[in-house]
Design an enzyme around this catalytic site. Structure first.
Site, short mmCIF file in Angstrom:
data_model
loop_
_atom_site.label_atom_id
_atom_site.label_comp_id
_atom_site.label_asym_id
_atom_site.label_seq_id
_atom_site.Cartn_x
_atom_site.Cartn_y
_atom_site.Cartn_z
CE LYS A 158 6.08 -2.81 11.35
NZ LYS A 158 7.13 -2.86 10.31
CB THR A 194 10.78 5.47 13.58
OG1 THR A 194 10.69 5.83 12.19
CG2 THR A 194 11.30 6.65 14.37
NE ARG A 242 11.15 -5.76 6.79
CZ ARG A 242 9.96 -5.31 6.43
NH1 ARG A 242 9.32 -5.87 5.42
NH2 ARG A 242 9.39 -4.31 7.07
CE LYS A 302 6.57 0.58 4.34
NZ LYS A 302 7.98 0.82 4.69
CB ALA A 359 5.50 -8.34 5.90
CG PHE A 413 2.95 -4.61 6.08
CD1 PHE A 413 2.91 -3.26 5.82
CD2 PHE A 413 3.31 -5.46 5.03
CE1 PHE A 413 3.21 -2.75 4.56
CE2 PHE A 413 3.61 -4.96 3.77
CZ PHE A 413 3.55 -3.59 3.54
CG PHE A 415 1.75 11.98 16.36
CD1 PHE A 415 2.12 12.52 15.14
CD2 PHE A 415 1.88 10.59 16.52
CE1 PHE A 415 2.58 11.72 14.10
CE2 PHE A 415 2.34 9.79 15.51
CZ PHE A 415 2.70 10.35 14.29
CD1 TRP A 429 10.07 10.58 12.98
CD2 TRP A 429 9.74 12.56 13.95
NE1 TRP A 429 10.04 11.52 11.98
CE2 TRP A 429 9.83 12.75 12.55
CE3 TRP A 429 9.53 13.67 14.76
CZ2 TRP A 429 9.72 14.00 11.94
CZ3 TRP A 429 9.43 14.93 14.18
CH2 TRP A 429 9.52 15.08 12.78
#
Length: 558
Positions: free
Chosen positions: A72, A74, A95, A106, A274, A302, A383, A411
């Site tokens: 998200k 990214t 954030r 994470k 969140a 999230f 991907f 990405w």
């Protein structure tokens, strides 16, 4: 092809001096306070002294998270760079990362691959010291509370009804429940206590929702730290702690300016969790980004049931902001996990698993378009193992809801991989007009608001309110807090309050265990399931793989 880690990509970037980024963001140098060559704080006076119109606001959210990853942040960064490549005047608002996840499982929150904000190491570690200031303000209030009790307790505070906890910006399960004040009369009053992670502190929520120093002080003064023997709330204002707390937060309140790998101005400021708090960057940073760009891309933490719901029902309600478009991020891999596959099985085509998992995406999309009435696009992070048939399946299912699906390769390609998504976002902002409304009305009783979110957003059949929570709700409504928005603290891994229920479950009830008021932030916190406000480290934390060499070069951050 040489494979580079996120931190290696970030370290090879030739960053522009921050004054160049400020100039690109239309920020006059008189408002810029430099923190080295590549970071700065921006004086909030800019908001009152600029005559620029607000730009378009784009909110990026996602499906329910899985270990397969969604990307998200990214996508948020890559979309901003994509918009910039198409000639748009763009800012991004994000954030700040918490040290707990950085050293836990994470990792950081500065994007990934070729869609990152830099300097990545600084942003993921101490940055400009904002979180340290928030933790200090939180713990000053705790110290003044316990000192008041030690010095005679003139307010009549019941030590069994203290609600304020200390905090530390680290995953440390050992501190969840402690007994302190031991060692005799001179060392305090013995009592049960505990720590939250800094991003779960109400100070963080207050900080992110404040519009000025004056507003900050008013919010701080309303914070409830506990109750008296006759059940009257005791506030930070009662303890005369507000001025000192605000002094600690004065500089932190100024939004931080950094840049993406491609030189797009990025305001990175504040960071409530969140799944526990409201999960958005500061109001001040969002407003500043909107003033300084024709398009502002921001995110909420999230899945859309958490971050986006709180962005729309809390932040937008308090500020009058309304997104012009919403991006829901998904991956084929994650949807197949929602369909029952293990992480090891995701590399092979499986349309059956995708069909079982895609209702998760469709529910989030339907919430954005039907419940909130906002224009929406689905961004699929592609991907190499995704097949054309799997992609076509998602496109067809989303089209049935009247929503387009765009492939994103930010990405691997940065802004270039976000151009198609950028074009669809521009189309939504310029051609589609939303009919925004909230998911519940403020004048509904607290239980009805929880029920509304459970049914309309999560897709559940109802709620079960435990006896202790019922008593808390009755007390809060009697004290006049019944008309506040609600902030539901629940697992991020399911639309329900049970992390094992993947996909889009519907035959479930949400168990409400505790309800408390964050009077300074201006919302009621609803604790469900087994949610914790102090995470722990995993068996093999990321901290084991982070290092720094003799030249000061950090490795292992991601």
């Amino acid at each position: 092809m040489e494979y580079l880690t996120d931190i290696e990509i970030a370290q090879r970037c030739e960053m522009k001096p921050i004054m160049q980024i400020a100039q690109k963001a239309h920020v006059d140098e008189k408002y810029v306070e430099q923190y080295g060559r590549y970071k700065a704080k921006i004086d909030p006076a800019l908001l009152n002294e600029t005559d620029r119109e607000d730009g378009k606001l784009v909110l990026v959210t996602a499906i329910t998270p899985t270990p397969a990853g969604e990307g998200k942040t990214t996508t948020t960064i890559g979309l901003a760079d994509g918009l910039s490549r198409l000639g748009k005047d763009v800012t991004v608002a994000l954030r700040e990362p918490s040290l707990g996840p950085v050293f836990g499982v994470k990792g950081g929150a500065a994007g990934g691959g070729y869609a990152q904000v830099v300097p990545m190491e600084d942003i993921n570690l101490h940055f400009t010291g904002d979180f340290h200031a928030i933790g200090a303000a939180n713990n000053l209030l705790a110290a003044m509370l316990d000192n008041h009790i030690q010095q005679g307790n003139a307010l009549g505070i019941d030590t069994k009804k203290i609600t304020w906890k200390r905090c530390v910006d680290m995953n440390d399960r050992q501190l969840r429940f402690v007994v302190d004040g031991l060692g005799g009369r001179m060392n305090g009053v013995p009592r049960e206590d505990g720590f939250d992670i800094t991003v779960a502190s109400e100070i963080m929520a207050v900080f992110c929702l404040s519009s000025s120093i004056t507003d900050l002080k008013e919010r701080l003064s309303r914070i409830i730290v506990g109750y008296t023997y006759d059940d009257k709330p005791v506030t930070a204002g009662d303890l005369k702690a507000v001025g000192a707390m605000a002094a600690l937060l004065k500089d932190a309140l100024k939004p931080n300016l950094v840049q993406t790998l491609e030189g797009t101005p990025a305001f990175v400021h504040g960071g409530p969790f969140a799944n526990i708090a409201h999960g958005c960057n500061s109001v001040m940073a969002t407003r500043m980004a909107l003033k300084m760009g024709d398009y502002t891309v921001t995110e909420a933490g999230f899945g859309a049931d958490l971050g986006a719901e709180k962005f729309l029902d809390i932040k937008c309600r308090m500020t009058g902001l309304v997104p012009d478009a919403v991006v829901v991020v998904a991956t084929v891999r994650a949807l197949k996990m929602h369909g029952g596959l293990s992480k090891k099985e995701l590399a092979t085509e499986d349309l059956d698993a995708l069909e079982k998992g895609i209702p998760n995406l469709l529910r989030h999309v339907s919430n954005i378009t039907n419940v909130y009435g906002l224009p929406c696009v689905v961004a699929v992070n592609r991907f190499p193992t995704d097949t054309d048939r799997e992609i076509a399946f998602i496109i067809e299912k989303c089209r049935a809801l009247g929503v387009n699906t765009v492939l994103s390769t930010v990405w691997a390609e940065g802004g270039k991989g976000g151009e198609d998504l950028a074009r669809e976002v521009i189309r939504l902002c310029e051609e589609e007009k939303g009919d925004f409304h909230f998911s519940y009305d403020l004048d509904m009783p607290i239980e009805e608001k929880i029920e509304a979110v459970t049914r309309r957003i999560y897709g559940g059949k109802g709620i079960q309110v435990m006896p202790a929570a019922k008593k808390q709700i009755a007390q809060l409504e009697a004290l006049g807090y019944g008309n506040l928005p609600i902030c539901v603290a629940k697992t991020q891994y399911s639309l329900s309050d049970d992390p094992t229920k993947l996909g889009a479950p519907d035959d479930f009830t949400v168990t409400v265990k505790n309800v408390k008021v964050s009077a300074g932030a201006g919302f009621v916190v609803v604790l469900t399931g087994d949610i914790m406000t102090m995470p722990g480290l995993p068996k093999s934390p990321a901290a084991e793989r982070i290092d720094v060499d003799e030249n000061g070069v950090i490795t292992g951050l991601f």
